[in-house]
Design a protein around this motif. Sequence first.
Motif, PDB file in Angstrom:
ATOM      1  N   GLY A 156       0.811  -1.208   0.000  1.00 20.18           N
ATOM      2  CA  GLY A 156       0.000   0.000   0.000  1.00 20.18           C
ATOM      3  C   GLY A 156       0.844   1.256   0.000  1.00 20.18           C
ATOM      4  N   LEU A 157       1.933   1.235   0.761  1.00 23.96           N
ATOM      5  CA  LEU A 157       2.830   2.389   0.826  1.00 23.96           C
ATOM      6  C   LEU A 157       3.463   2.659  -0.536  1.00 23.96           C
ATOM      7  CD1 LEU A 157       4.048   4.438   2.834  1.00 23.96           C
ATOM      8  CD2 LEU A 157       5.864   2.781   3.282  1.00 23.96           C
ATOM      9  N   CYS A 158       3.976   1.605  -1.172  1.00 21.08           N
ATOM     10  CA  CYS A 158       4.593   1.762  -2.494  1.00 21.08           C
ATOM     11  C   CYS A 158       3.558   2.157  -3.543  1.00 21.08           C
ATOM     12  CB  CYS A 158       5.265   0.459  -2.921  1.00 21.08           C
ATOM     13  SG  CYS A 158       6.658  -0.051  -1.920  1.00 21.08           S
ATOM     14  N   GLY A 159       2.389   1.494  -3.487  1.00 26.44           N
ATOM     15  CA  GLY A 159       1.351   1.793  -4.464  1.00 26.44           C
ATOM     16  C   GLY A 159       0.862   3.229  -4.372  1.00 26.44           C
ATOM     17  N   GLY A 160       0.706   3.736  -3.144  1.00 21.41           N
ATOM     18  CA  GLY A 160       0.291   5.121  -2.970  1.00 21.41           C
ATOM     19  C   GLY A 160       1.325   6.087  -3.502  1.00 21.41           C
ATOM     20  N   PHE A 161       2.574   5.798  -3.230  1.00 23.38           N
ATOM     21  CA  PHE A 161       3.644   6.684  -3.706  1.00 23.38           C
ATOM     22  C   PHE A 161       3.700   6.693  -5.229  1.00 23.38           C
ATOM     23  CE2 PHE A 161       7.995   7.851  -4.751  1.00 23.38           C
ATOM     24  CZ  PHE A 161       8.195   8.956  -3.938  1.00 23.38           C
ATOM     25  N   ALA A 162       3.461   5.532  -5.838  1.00 26.48           N
ATOM     26  CA  ALA A 162       3.498   5.456  -7.297  1.00 26.48           C
ATOM     27  C   ALA A 162       2.268   6.101  -7.922  1.00 26.48           C
ATOM     28  CB  ALA A 162       3.598   3.992  -7.742  1.00 26.48           C
ATOM     29  N   ALA A 163       1.114   6.021  -7.238  1.00 25.30           N
ATOM     30  CA  ALA A 163      -0.134   6.542  -7.800  1.00 25.30           C
ATOM     31  C   ALA A 163      -0.242   8.055  -7.686  1.00 25.30           C
ATOM     32  CB  ALA A 163      -1.332   5.892  -7.105  1.00 25.30           C
ATOM     33  N   GLY A 164       0.394   8.649  -6.668  1.00 26.36           N
ATOM     34  CA  GLY A 164       0.293  10.088  -6.464  1.00 26.36           C
ATOM     35  C   GLY A 164       0.619  10.919  -7.694  1.00 26.36           C
ATOM     36  N   PRO A 165       1.737  10.635  -8.379  1.00 26.29           N
ATOM     37  CA  PRO A 165       2.081  11.446  -9.554  1.00 26.29           C
ATOM     38  C   PRO A 165       1.098  11.327 -10.715  1.00 26.29           C
ATOM     39  CG  PRO A 165       4.020  10.321  -8.699  1.00 26.29           C
ATOM     40  CD  PRO A 165       2.835   9.754  -7.973  1.00 26.29           C
ATOM     41  N   LEU A 166       0.206  10.306 -10.694  1.00 30.02           N
ATOM     42  CA  LEU A 166      -0.771  10.184 -11.771  1.00 30.02           C
ATOM     43  C   LEU A 166      -1.677  11.406 -11.849  1.00 30.02           C
ATOM     44  CD1 LEU A 166      -1.829   6.431 -11.485  1.00 30.02           C
ATOM     45  CD2 LEU A 166      -0.298   7.472 -13.166  1.00 30.02           C
ATOM     46  N   ALA A 167      -1.860  12.087 -10.705  1.00 30.15           N
ATOM     47  CA  ALA A 167      -2.691  13.294 -10.708  1.00 30.15           C
ATOM     48  C   ALA A 167      -2.101  14.358 -11.629  1.00 30.15           C
ATOM     49  CB  ALA A 167      -2.836  13.841  -9.289  1.00 30.15           C
ATOM     50  N   ILE A 168      -0.773  14.377 -11.755  1.00 33.73           N
ATOM     51  CA  ILE A 168      -0.128  15.333 -12.658  1.00 33.73           C
ATOM     52  C   ILE A 168      -0.512  15.022 -14.100  1.00 33.73           C
ATOM     53  CG2 ILE A 168       2.085  16.257 -13.440  1.00 33.73           C
ATOM     54  CD1 ILE A 168       3.270  15.472 -10.762  1.00 33.73           C
ATOM     55  N   THR A 169      -0.560  13.716 -14.434  1.00 33.31           N
ATOM     56  CA  THR A 169      -0.901  13.302 -15.792  1.00 33.31           C
ATOM     57  C   THR A 169      -2.313  13.740 -16.160  1.00 33.31           C
ATOM     58  OG1 THR A 169       0.539  11.373 -15.567  1.00 33.31           O
ATOM     59  CG2 THR A 169      -1.075  11.325 -17.346  1.00 33.31           C
TER      60      THR A 169
END
Length: 400
Positions: A156-169
């Motif tokens: 969950g920690l890794c997935g959240g960190f990876a998903a956060g930048p998707l908001a920029i996209t």
Amino acid sequence: MEVKSVAMEVGTTVVVKPIVPDVAAIITAITGVTAFAAAQGLTYPLISLVMERRGVPPTISGLNSGAYAMGLAVSTFTVGRLTQVLRGDYLIVLSLIGCACCLALFASFDPLWLWFVARFALGFFASIIFVLSETWLNTACPNSLRGRVSGIYGMGLCGGFAAGPLAITFFGTNDGLAFASLSGYVTLVAFVTFLLGRYARTHPHRGATGEVLKFLGKAPLLIIMVSTFAFADVAAISTMPIYFVRIGHSATFAAASVTALALPTALVQPAIGWLLDRTSRFAVASCSSFVAGASYLAIPFMSSELGILSAFGVMGAANFALYTCALTMLGDRFSGGSLVAGSAAFTLAYATGCAAGSSITASAMELIAPVAGPIAAGIILLTFTCVTIVDAFVRRNNKT
């Protein structure tokens, strides 16, 4: 439902440890930390990009990142006192709301000084979420499942960190929509966390003031483990993309390397947790650091882009396994208020390791050669491998 537990005496305090997992508490802790990780994963690149677009000097941008780290550090020394005032699960909810407010400030206001205040506050609130989620997780699960639960937590920690930048996209960097969208998401998570917490049978333990520095002497190997993980982790995120560009790869490849790092890291952690429950936890830590270090050292000698990305992904998964190991062993060895102090000490160790990793690897690349960056990270990981082996021999000799 009747709570099945076992009591153990720690000093003069009787601490109740569950022998069946508190599922509601585990889900709540993982949900909260995933939101924290998404916020961190977004703010690191997005704030830098926005400041660059506004013409803010890199030095000022770096100081703004330092404000976040300062918030993390200050929080580790105050979280114990805060748990004396308010119950831990309520603190997590309030901290999630605090993170949402900070993100809303980034979306709504432009003054640079306010961004420094908001970045400091974001680090402060995120640290509370991090510390108390770890404490709650270890309180809520029995030792027989601790590794697997820690692995899911790490995913969950890794997935959240990876998903956060998707908001920029989706929302870009121009009008604050990325910050606003994540603010709304974190607010929703705060509401869900409050509802789930009502069904939990356990709660984060209260911490004692002044225990963080004392904990450093109680479990030095765990502190070194977290610092080593942080050193190699921040080198992978901040230094290695620069390394790839400097040796001739495209900026697209450098960006893809972060994805290649994050996805296998998240997916592998449950398997690491399974190994932690089935085999020696120190052996898993030693093997993980060796694989991560060897992967770092192998990358400069590879020419195939697919091979480089594969080795980078293996390195990320093995390196993050060090944190999963440390979290599992923390809950195995400590309970009660010591868990709060240990989790806070982990946050402090992480901040220290990040500072050292970004500065040392970047300086090595500037002063020696680009290849010195990954080699420095690999040497640090292999040195830690040697430390764990020596520690295992010492402990074995002491028993005999």
